[in-house]
Write a protein that holds these residues in place. Structure first.
Motif, PDB file in Angstrom:
ATOM      1  N   TYR A 106     110.427  63.762  45.301  1.00 15.37           N
ATOM      2  CA  TYR A 106     111.340  63.565  46.429  1.00 15.37           C
ATOM      3  C   TYR A 106     112.767  63.867  45.988  1.00 15.37           C
ATOM      4  O   TYR A 106     113.257  63.304  45.002  1.00 15.37           O
ATOM      5  N   VAL A 107     113.443  64.738  46.731  1.00 16.69           N
ATOM      6  CA  VAL A 107     114.842  65.048  46.445  1.00 16.69           C
ATOM      7  C   VAL A 107     115.711  64.017  47.139  1.00 16.69           C
ATOM      8  O   VAL A 107     115.853  64.015  48.362  1.00 16.69           O
ATOM      9  N   SER A 108     116.268  63.131  46.366  1.00 15.99           N
ATOM     10  CA  SER A 108     117.126  62.068  46.870  1.00 15.99           C
ATOM     11  C   SER A 108     118.583  62.521  46.711  1.00 15.99           C
ATOM     12  O   SER A 108     118.978  63.497  47.327  1.00 15.99           O
ATOM     13  N   GLY A 109     119.348  61.878  45.875  1.00 14.16           N
ATOM     14  CA  GLY A 109     120.723  62.308  45.669  1.00 14.16           C
ATOM     15  C   GLY A 109     121.464  61.383  44.725  1.00 14.16           C
ATOM     16  O   GLY A 109     121.139  60.193  44.617  1.00 14.16           O
ATOM     17  N   GLN A 110     122.437  61.929  44.049  1.00  9.17           N
ATOM     18  CA  GLN A 110     123.279  61.127  43.167  1.00  9.17           C
ATOM     19  C   GLN A 110     124.016  60.066  43.983  1.00  9.17           C
ATOM     20  O   GLN A 110     124.593  60.362  45.016  1.00  9.17           O
ATOM     21  N   GLY A 111     123.946  58.828  43.533  1.00  6.34           N
ATOM     22  CA  GLY A 111     124.591  57.741  44.257  1.00  6.34           C
ATOM     23  C   GLY A 111     123.665  56.958  45.152  1.00  6.34           C
ATOM     24  O   GLY A 111     124.098  56.017  45.836  1.00  6.34           O
ATOM     25  N   PHE A 156     106.439  68.799  47.009  1.00 11.55           N
ATOM     26  CA  PHE A 156     107.863  68.854  46.703  1.00 11.55           C
ATOM     27  C   PHE A 156     108.624  68.648  48.010  1.00 11.55           C
ATOM     28  O   PHE A 156     108.697  69.555  48.842  1.00 11.55           O
ATOM     29  N   PHE A 157     109.163  67.443  48.187  1.00 15.33           N
ATOM     30  CA  PHE A 157     109.760  67.076  49.470  1.00 15.33           C
ATOM     31  C   PHE A 157     111.265  67.340  49.430  1.00 15.33           C
ATOM     32  O   PHE A 157     112.047  66.551  48.907  1.00 15.33           O
ATOM     33  N   CYS A 158     111.658  68.478  50.008  1.00 17.04           N
ATOM     34  CA  CYS A 158     113.062  68.924  49.995  1.00 17.04           C
ATOM     35  C   CYS A 158     113.691  68.855  51.377  1.00 17.04           C
ATOM     36  O   CYS A 158     114.821  69.302  51.563  1.00 17.04           O
ATOM     37  N   LEU A 159     112.979  68.310  52.345  1.00 18.12           N
ATOM     38  CA  LEU A 159     113.479  68.237  53.713  1.00 18.12           C
ATOM     39  C   LEU A 159     114.501  67.115  53.835  1.00 18.12           C
ATOM     40  O   LEU A 159     114.256  65.987  53.413  1.00 18.12           O
ATOM     41  N   GLY A 160     115.655  67.432  54.404  1.00 19.76           N
ATOM     42  CA  GLY A 160     116.676  66.410  54.564  1.00 19.76           C
ATOM     43  C   GLY A 160     117.777  66.870  55.494  1.00 19.76           C
ATOM     44  O   GLY A 160     117.887  68.051  55.824  1.00 19.76           O
ATOM     45  N   VAL A 161     118.584  65.917  55.926  1.00 19.70           N
ATOM     46  CA  VAL A 161     119.702  66.209  56.816  1.00 19.70           C
ATOM     47  C   VAL A 161     120.940  65.475  56.301  1.00 19.70           C
ATOM     48  O   VAL A 161     120.832  64.487  55.575  1.00 19.70           O
ATOM     49  N   SER A 162     122.093  65.955  56.702  1.00 22.61           N
ATOM     50  CA  SER A 162     123.334  65.271  56.372  1.00 22.61           C
ATOM     51  C   SER A 162     123.477  64.023  57.242  1.00 22.61           C
ATOM     52  O   SER A 162     123.050  64.006  58.403  1.00 22.61           O
ATOM     53  N   SER A 163     124.074  62.992  56.682  1.00 19.89           N
ATOM     54  CA  SER A 163     124.295  61.759  57.448  1.00 19.89           C
ATOM     55  C   SER A 163     125.573  61.827  58.278  1.00 19.89           C
ATOM     56  O   SER A 163     125.823  60.942  59.106  1.00 19.89           O
ATOM     57  N   VAL A 164     126.380  62.863  58.084  1.00 25.01           N
ATOM     58  CA  VAL A 164     127.669  62.973  58.778  1.00 25.01           C
ATOM     59  C   VAL A 164     127.459  63.036  60.294  1.00 25.01           C
ATOM     60  O   VAL A 164     126.705  63.865  60.798  1.00 25.01           O
TER      61      VAL A 164
END
Length: 233
Positions: A121-126, A80-88
């Motif tokens: 993989y946790v991606s995102g809406q859009g 379950f790949f939940c690792l991520g960062v904001s692109s801001v």
């Protein structure tokens, strides 16, 4: 004899990862959990083992190596790949290193060590599957999704919209924590007005476990499908 599910969670200290970890530890069908991330989870549980490294580059090198750490990643049923960062505030190159490169390095290593792996993989809406849109984060996420689907494993791509944290779970990002604090009293209304666009950390965790256990009819799951799978539909 069924020995239960062994799962790996990346990013178990983030908001989504905390929810997934909670559901895995609560579910008797999940017998072992390996949490991999930059910092310890702070959770003490007999089912839980952890590998931590504060440096993303070192973490990637470990996953891609053939030393004993690679052997530690074998024998698992699901990731379950939940690792991520904001692109801001990030350049595309920096965002790609964490969002695409780290994800693919981990996925390739795990799929080689676990022939029957299910990778969520946790991606995102859009997210932009065409990889041609104007939004940098959506292009990079889309490229990551496409490359994951090409690997020899069962891949499911979660694209949630609004996620409501439950059970004391909070975001690590101060701005997001503030926004969730404001939105919390409105969540029942939001859920009633737009039920197919909101989910919770609990529903995400349940959906991941169910997908790893029984699969799903779609590879891309938006919020509506995530909530349905969480209910076992």
């Amino acid at each position: 004899m069924d020995t239960g599910m062994k799962a790996i969670i990346f990013g178990a200290t983030g908001m989504v990862g905390q929810g997934v970890l909670r559901e895995c530890l609560r579910d008797p069908a999940v017998t072992e959990v390996l949490a991999i991330g930059r910092t310890p989870t702070g959770v003490d549980h007999p089912k839980l083992r952890e590998i931590t490294d504060p440096d993303v580059a070192q973490l990637m090198a470990r996953f891609g190596s053939a030393d004993d750490s690679g052997a530690d990643l074998s024998g698992y049923d699901a990731c379950f790949f939940c690792l991520g960062v904001s692109s801001v505030g990030q350049s595309e190159e920096a965002y790609r290193r964490t969002t695409h490169d780290l994800t693919l390095t981990a996925a390739r290593t795990l799929s080689a060590a676990n022939p029957n792996l299910t990778f969520v993989y946790v991606s995102g809406q859009g997210t932009d599957s065409t990889e041609k849109g104007r939004s940098m984060w959506a292009r990079v996420k889309g490229e990551t999704e496409n490359h994951l689907l090409a690997l020899p494993m069962s891949t499911y791509l979660f694209r949630p919209g609004y996620i409501q944290p439950l059970h004391g779970i909070t975001s690590k990002t101060p701005l997001y924590r503030a926004l969730y604090a404001v939105a919390r009293p409105l969540y029942p209304l939001i859920r009633r007005l737009a039920p197919h666009h909101v989910t919770t950390t609990e529903q995400l965790g349940r959906a991941m476990i169910n997908v790893a256990t029984t699969g799903a009819p779609l590879r891309h799951l938006d919020t509506r499908h995530i909530n349905a799978v969480a209910r076992g539909l």
